[in-house]
Design a protein around this motif. Structure first.
Motif, PDB file in Angstrom:
ATOM      1  N   LEU A 773       1.109  -0.970  -0.269  1.00 60.40           N
ATOM      2  CA  LEU A 773      -0.190   0.174  -0.029  1.00 60.40           C
ATOM      3  C   LEU A 773       1.005   0.673  -0.213  1.00 60.40           C
ATOM      4  N   TYR A 774       1.834   0.806   0.907  1.00 59.85           N
ATOM      5  CA  TYR A 774       2.890   2.059   0.768  1.00 59.85           C
ATOM      6  C   TYR A 774       3.580   2.823   0.023  1.00 59.85           C
ATOM      7  N   ARG A 775       4.518   1.404  -0.658  1.00 57.58           N
ATOM      8  CA  ARG A 775       5.319   1.579  -2.056  1.00 57.58           C
ATOM      9  C   ARG A 775       4.211   2.037  -2.825  1.00 57.58           C
ATOM     10  N   ASP A 776       2.259   2.081  -3.152  1.00 56.77           N
ATOM     11  CA  ASP A 776       2.607   1.862  -4.618  1.00 56.77           C
ATOM     12  C   ASP A 776       2.072   4.057  -4.015  1.00 56.77           C
ATOM     13  N   SER A 777       2.372   4.277  -3.161  1.00 56.34           N
ATOM     14  CA  SER A 777       1.849   5.462  -2.624  1.00 56.34           C
ATOM     15  C   SER A 777       3.362   6.669  -2.663  1.00 56.34           C
ATOM     16  N   TRP A 778       3.860   6.166  -2.031  1.00 54.75           N
ATOM     17  CA  TRP A 778       4.956   6.570  -1.466  1.00 54.75           C
ATOM     18  C   TRP A 778       5.715   7.048  -2.393  1.00 54.75           C
ATOM     19  N   LEU A 779       6.239   6.609  -4.016  1.00 53.61           N
ATOM     20  CA  LEU A 779       6.507   6.174  -4.936  1.00 53.61           C
ATOM     21  C   LEU A 779       6.157   7.597  -5.627  1.00 53.61           C
ATOM     22  N   ARG A 780       4.937   7.830  -5.680  1.00 55.17           N
ATOM     23  CA  ARG A 780       3.404   8.924  -6.385  1.00 55.17           C
ATOM     24  C   ARG A 780       4.418  10.063  -5.561  1.00 55.17           C
ATOM     25  N   ASP A 781       4.223  11.147  -6.865  1.00 53.51           N
ATOM     26  CA  ASP A 781       4.282  12.525  -6.424  1.00 53.51           C
ATOM     27  C   ASP A 781       2.440  13.569  -6.206  1.00 53.51           C
ATOM     28  N   GLU A 782       2.015  12.604  -6.227  1.00 54.98           N
ATOM     29  CA  GLU A 782       0.484  13.801  -5.582  1.00 54.98           C
ATOM     30  C   GLU A 782      -0.159  12.782  -5.229  1.00 54.98           C
ATOM     31  N   PRO A 783      -0.785  13.154  -3.822  1.00 54.95           N
ATOM     32  CA  PRO A 783      -1.922  12.333  -3.292  1.00 54.95           C
ATOM     33  C   PRO A 783      -2.896  11.033  -4.028  1.00 54.95           C
ATOM     34  N   TRP A 784      -3.075   9.722  -2.972  1.00 52.36           N
ATOM     35  CA  TRP A 784      -4.542   9.396  -3.414  1.00 52.36           C
ATOM     36  C   TRP A 784      -5.351   9.715  -4.362  1.00 52.36           C
ATOM     37  N   GLU A 785      -6.190  11.132  -3.247  1.00 54.97           N
ATOM     38  CA  GLU A 785      -7.209  11.247  -3.690  1.00 54.97           C
ATOM     39  C   GLU A 785      -7.260  12.386  -4.833  1.00 54.97           C
ATOM     40  N   PHE A 786      -6.066  13.212  -4.923  1.00 57.07           N
ATOM     41  CA  PHE A 786      -5.528  13.788  -6.687  1.00 57.07           C
ATOM     42  C   PHE A 786      -6.011  13.452  -7.703  1.00 57.07           C
ATOM     43  N   LYS A 787      -4.713  12.566  -7.916  1.00 57.30           N
ATOM     44  CA  LYS A 787      -4.503  11.897  -8.259  1.00 57.30           C
ATOM     45  C   LYS A 787      -5.642  10.621  -8.859  1.00 57.30           C
ATOM     46  N   ASP A 788      -6.411  10.066  -8.104  1.00 56.09           N
ATOM     47  CA  ASP A 788      -7.334   9.637  -8.766  1.00 56.09           C
ATOM     48  C   ASP A 788      -8.440  10.390  -9.518  1.00 56.09           C
ATOM     49  N   LEU A 789      -8.626  11.377  -8.638  1.00 52.22           N
ATOM     50  CA  LEU A 789      -9.990  12.460  -9.229  1.00 52.22           C
ATOM     51  C   LEU A 789      -8.951  12.819 -10.472  1.00 52.22           C
ATOM     52  N   LEU A 790      -8.236  12.965 -10.865  1.00 48.69           N
ATOM     53  CA  LEU A 790      -7.161  13.022 -12.329  1.00 48.69           C
ATOM     54  C   LEU A 790      -7.815  12.134 -13.437  1.00 48.69           C
TER      55      LEU A 790
END
Length: 793
Positions: A773-790
Motif C-alpha cells: 500500500l505504501y509502496r504504491d503511494s509513497w513512490l508517487r508525487d501526488e496524493p491518492w485522492e488528487f491523482k485518482d480524481l485526475l
C-alpha cells in the motif's frame, strides 16, 4: 587500717564493675531496642508494593541474589494476606480493583522468581514458581510501568509454554491461523432519506457558539428522514422481523452490545446497540461503525452527523482514562468516508466542534463550541482544480537558515524544505529485533552491530530476504536483499532513532543515506523512562529537579555535538510521549516539562542552525501548555493511534493553539485480529494505514485540510515479539483496548513486515499488504485522492 582501706578499695572496684556492667548492659539494651525499632520501621515502610519495586529493579540489573531476596521477603510477609484475598474472589476482578495489593504483589513475586530461574536456565525451578501462580493466585493482576495491567496467570502460563518450547528446541510460533468468519451484514428495515436536511425539521440556534442547540419542530418527519437506529428514530426497528426473531432467540437484550461489537454478526450487533444503555453520542458512534462495516455508507454518515447535531459535547473514556470527544471523532469519520467515496459528491460544509480547556483529563471545565454544518453537493471539477501550490501563494515567513528549513505561506500553510525542495516525511520506525531478544530480560541486542551469521554484513539492513512463498525457508530464488533496499523500494525516506541507550553507528547511517537516500530524525528521550536524567526508575524524572535537568541538557548536548554535521540528519526530536508519564512526571507537571523542553530547544539552536527541533507528544494531551510554554520548539509531533479515519482535529488544534507545523511521530495498526484469518487481518491493517495516510496527505500544504502536516512515521517496520513479555512467542493476546480491527492492541503485530514462524529471525521478511500500500503511494508525487480524481476526470 590497711585491711579497711583494702576492703574499701575492693568495694569501689566491685561498684565500678557493676556500674560498667550496667552501662554496657544499658548500651546493649539500647542497641537492641534501637535495632528492633529500626527493623520495625523498615518493615512498616517495606510494603508488598515496595518489595516488588525493589525486585523489578534488582531483576533489571540482573542481580539474581537480590531479586530472590526481595521476592522471598514479599512472599514470606504477605502470602497469608494474598491467600485470604484470593479466597474472597470467585472470578477475575476488574483491573485495578482496590484491596488486592498483596494478592497481586505475591503473585508477581513468584512470577519474577520464575523469570530469574529462566535466565539461569533452571527450567524446573522456574516452572515450579510459575505453577504456584496458576495454583494459588489465579486472580492476580500485575501493573506494567509502561501503562497497563496484565494478568499474572496468563503471563505465567505463557512463560511455561516458552520453557517447554525451549526444552523441545522449538522457538517458532504456534502456527494456528485464526479461522475466517463471514460477516453477517446489516439489512435495514427503514433506511430513511439519503441525507437529512435538519433545517427542514427544526431550528439551529447559536451555531458557532457555546450556546448552540438544535430545536426539533417536526419529530415524526425527522425520525422518518433519519431512518432505523439514527436519533431520534427509536422505534422503527421494533417492526423489523429480524429484530423480533433475535429478541426471541435471546440474542438481543440489554448488556450484550459490547459483546457483539467486534462480532461478525453485524446485524445482531446493530440491534443490541440500538437498545444499549449508553450515552446517546457514544451509541450513535458505534452504530455508525457497524453501518460502515456493512457498507451502508450513507446511513453511517447520518449516524455520525446526528452526533454533531444533537450531542456535540458527548464524551467517553479511553482505556487510559483520558477523555474521548465523540463529536470531534464523528466529524473526522465523515471526512474520512467522503475522501474514500468521492463518487458521493458530498462535502460537509462549515462543520466544527471545539472543546475549550479540552487538552487535559479534567472534563469539568470543558466548553463546547459547535457548528454541525450541512451536507452540500460538490462538482467533480471543483475538487480537481481547487488545489493551489507554492507558485500561487507567497511565503510569509521562514524558520531556520540551514539546509533543512520550514516555510509558512501566506495562506498559513507550512512546508518542510530540504536543500530548497519540499520534503514530506515518509517515515518508519526501524528496530529489527531478533526473535527471543527482550529489553525486559536484558538480552536486547543492537541491530546496528549484529552480524549473527558472521559474514561481515549487519543482519537486518543487508542480509534480510523476502519469503515470497511463505514457507518459512530461504529458497534458491529468495536472495538476501536487506531492509534498507526494501525500505527504499517502499518509498521510505526517513527513519526515527534515539541516540541512547544503545550506541548509534554513524558509518551504517551514512551508508543508508548515501546508497538508499534515507534520512534520520534523531531524538533524545528527555528523561522519559528516566533515560538521560539519571533518575531512579521507580521515582522517575522530575522536570523541576535541577540535577535531573542538568543531566538531561548534558545528554542533549552530547547528541547535537556528535551528529550535527552528519549529512543524514533531518531534525532533532525531544522526548517520546512524556506527557503520559512512565518514569517521569510530565503528566503531573506539564508546565515544568514544556518549559524545560523549550530550554533544551534553545540550547540546540545555539549549537546547530541547520536542523529544526521537534517535540514528540502523546497525542494532543496538554497541547495548550505546549503552545504556552514551548514557543521556541519549531515542530509539534505526536504519537497518535486514533483509528482508521486518521487524526481528526489534531491538525486544526495545533494550528489554532500553536500555529506550528506538525507530523505524526508514531501511528500504526496490528496485522492480527481475533476471529479473522491472518490474510484478512493484513487487509484490515492496510485499510487502517490507508485512512491514516490519506488524512496526513489531506492536511499538507495546499490541500483541503489544515495545511500544517509535514508527514508521518509508521510504527513499525518489523514485528517485535517481546512486547507481551515472552520473546519466543508471537503473542496474540490484546494488551489493551483501542480503535483497532478487533478492538484490541496486539503490540507484537504492528510491523508492515512479519518474521514468519520466527525460526529464521532476524533474516526472514514477510511483506504485508500495508507494505505494498505504501509502496504504491509513497513512490508517487501526488496524493491518492488528487491523482485518482485526475485519472477519473
Amino acid at each position: 587500717m590497711r585491711d579497711k582501706r583494702k576492703a574499701k578499695s575492693e568495694k569501689r572496684k566491685v561498684k565500678a564493675q557493676n556500674l560498667k556492667f550496667l552501662v554496657l548492659n544499658f548500651g546493649f539494651t539500647f542497641f537492641v531496642l534501637h535495632f528492633s525499632l529500626t527493623c520495625f520501621a523498615q518493615d512498616a515502610v517495606l510494603t508488598s508494593k515496595d518489595l516488588i519495586e525493589k525486585s523489578w529493579e534488582a531483576h533489571g540489573k540482573r542481580d539474581a541474589e537480590k531479586t530472590l531476596e526481595y521476592t522471598g521477603q514479599c512472599i514470606e510477609l504477605y502470602a497469608k494476606q494474598a491467600q485470604e484475598q484470593q479466597s474472597s474472589l470467585n472470578a477475575m476482578p476488574k483491573e485495578g480493583t482496590p484491596g488486592l495489593q498483596e494478592l497481586n504483589d505475591v503473585a508477581v513475586a513468584y512470577f519474577i522468581q520464575g523469570e530469574v530461574h529462566m535466565r539461569d536456565q533452571e527450567w524446573e525451578k522456574a516452572k515450579a514458581a510459575l505453577n504456584i501462580v496458576l495454583d494459588k493466585y489465579k486472580y492476580a493482576w500485575g501493573w506494567d510501568p509502561r501503562g497497563w495491567f496484565w494478568s499474572v496467570t496468563e503471563k505465567a502460563r505463557d512463560s511455561i509454554t516458552k520453557i517447554n518450547k525451549i526444552i523441545r528446541g522449538d522457538t517458532g510460533e504456534e502456527g494456528e491461523e485464526a479461522s475466517r468468519e463471514n460477516l453477517i451484514p446489516i439489512a435495514l428495515h427503514d433506511p430513511g432519506a439519503d441525507v437529512v436536511d435538519y433545517e427542514k425539521y427544526g431550528e439551529f440556534k447559536g451555531a458557532g457558539t457555546r450556546d448552540y442547540k438544535y430545536i426539533v419542530k417536526d419529530q415524526e418527519g425527522l425520525s422518518m428522514a433519519a431512518g432505523e437506529g439514527i436519533h431520534p428514530n427509536t422505534s422503527s426497528h421494533r417492526f423489523d422481523q429480524r429484530f423480533i426473531t433475535a429478541v426471541k432467540e435471546g440474542k438481543v437484550k440489554q448488556g450484550l452490545h459490547w459483546q457483539y461489537m467486534n462480532s461478525p454478526d453485524l446485524q445482531t450487533a446493530f440491534f443490541n446497540w440500538i437498545i444499549a444503555a449508553e450515552p446517546a453520542g457514544v451509541k450513535l458512534f458505534y452504530i455508525g461503525e457497524l453501518l460502515e462495516k456493512s457498507g451502508l455508507i450513507k446511513h453511517a454518515l447520518k449516524a455520525y452527523h446526528a452526533i454533531a447535531v444533537h450531542f456535540p459535547g458527548s464524551y467517553g473514556w479511553t482505556y487510559w482514562h483520558t477523555p474521548w470527544y465523540v463529536g470531534q471523532t464523528a466529524l473526522a469519520k465523515i471526512e474520512s468516508i467522503l475522501r474514500g467515496n468521492p463518487d458521493l459528491n458530498l462535502r460537509l460544509e462549515g462543520a466544527y466542534i471545539k472543546i475549550l480547556n479540552g487538552f487535559d483529563n479534567d472534563i469539568s471545565n470543558d466548553i463546547v463550541i459547535t457548528d454541525p454544518g450541512r451536507f452540500i453537493k460538490v462538482n467533480l471539477t471543483d475538487k480537481i482544480f481547487s488545489r493551489k501550490s507554492a507558485k500561487d501563494i507567497g511565503v510569509s515567513r521562514a524558520l531556520g537558515k540551514g539546509k533543512v528549513r520550514l516555510v509558512q505561506y501566506q495562506n498559513s500553510h507550512w512546508q518542510l524544505l530540504v536543500d530548497g525542495s519540499p520534503y514530506m516525511i515518509k517515515g518508519i520506525t526501524y528496530a529489527p529485533t531478533r526473535v527471543g531478544q527482550s529489553p525486559d530480560e536484558g538480552t536486547l541486542g543492537n541491530w546496528m552491530t549484529e552480524d549473527s551469521d558472521k559474514n561481515g554484513r549487519i543482519d537486518g539492513p543487508y542480509d534480510s530476504f523476502v519469503d515470497e512463498n511463505g514457507n518459512n525457508k530461504q529458497d534458491a530464488g529468495e536472495p538476501a536483499v536487506g531492509d534498507f533496499q526494501l525500505m527504499k523500494e517502499m518509498g521510505v525516506n526517513t527513519i526515527r532513532l534515539y541516540h541512547h541507550p544503545l550506541k548509534i553507528s554513524k558509518e551504517l547511517l551514512r551508508d543508508m543515506y548515501n546508497r538508499y537516500g534515507i534520512r534520520v530524525i534523531i531524538g533524545d528521550f528527555l528523561g522519559k523512562y528516566a533515560i538521560g536524567s539519571n533518575a531512579e526508575w521507580a521515582k522517575g524524572t522530575d522536570y523541576a529537579n535541577p540535577e535531573h535537568k542538568k543531566n538531561m541538557l548534558a545528554s542533549v548536548r552530547r547528541m547535537v555535538e556528535e551528529f550535527k554535521d552528519e549529512p543524514y540528519v533531518l531534525m532533532w526530536l525531544l522526548g517520546n510521549e512524556n506527557v503520559y508519564g512512565v518514569a517521569c512526571n510530565a503528566d503531573k507537571n506539564p508546565k515544568a516539562f514544556f518549559q524545560f523542553a523549550n530550554e533544551a530547544a534553545l540550547m540546540i539552536k545555539s549549537m546547530d542552525a541547520d536542523h529544526p527541533v521537534a517535540l514528540c507528544n502523546g497525542d494532543t494531551l496538554f497541547l495548550d501548555a505546549f503552545a504556552k510554554y514551548a514557543a521556541d520548539i519549531d515542530i509539534f509531533s505526536a504519537n497518535a493511534y486514533r483509528g482508521s479515519y486518521g487524526f481528526g482535529s489534531l491538525w486544526s488544534a495545533v494550528k489554532e493553539l500553536a500555529d506550528k507545523p506538525a507530523f505524526i511521530s508514531e501511528y500504526g495498526c496490528p496485522a492480527y485480529a481475533k476471529g479473522r484469518s491472518l490474510s484478512d487481518a493484513e487487509g484490515l491493517q492496510a485499510e487502517y494505514h490507508r485512512g491514516c495516510w490519506q488524512d496526513i496527505e489531506n492536511n499538507t500544504a495546499f490541500s483541503e485540510g489544515a495545511g500544517n502536516s509535514l508527514g508521518g512515521i509508521v510504527f513499525e517496520w518489523l514485528d517485535e515479539w517481546w512486547k507481551a513479555y515472552e520473546p519466543f512467542i508471537h503473542d496474540r493476546q490484546g494488551l489493551f483496548t483501542g480503535p483497532f480491527p478487533d478492538g484490541y492492541m496486539h503490540e507484537e503485530w504492528l510491523g508492515v513486515c512479519g518474521q514468519g514462524s520466527g525460526a529464521l529471525s532476524p533474516f526472514l521478511r514477510h511483506l504485508r499488504k500495508s507494505y505494498f500500500l505504501y509502496r504504491d503511494s509513497w513512490l508517487r508525487d501526488e496524493p491518492w485522492e488528487f491523482k485518482d480524481l485526475l485519472s477519473k476526470h
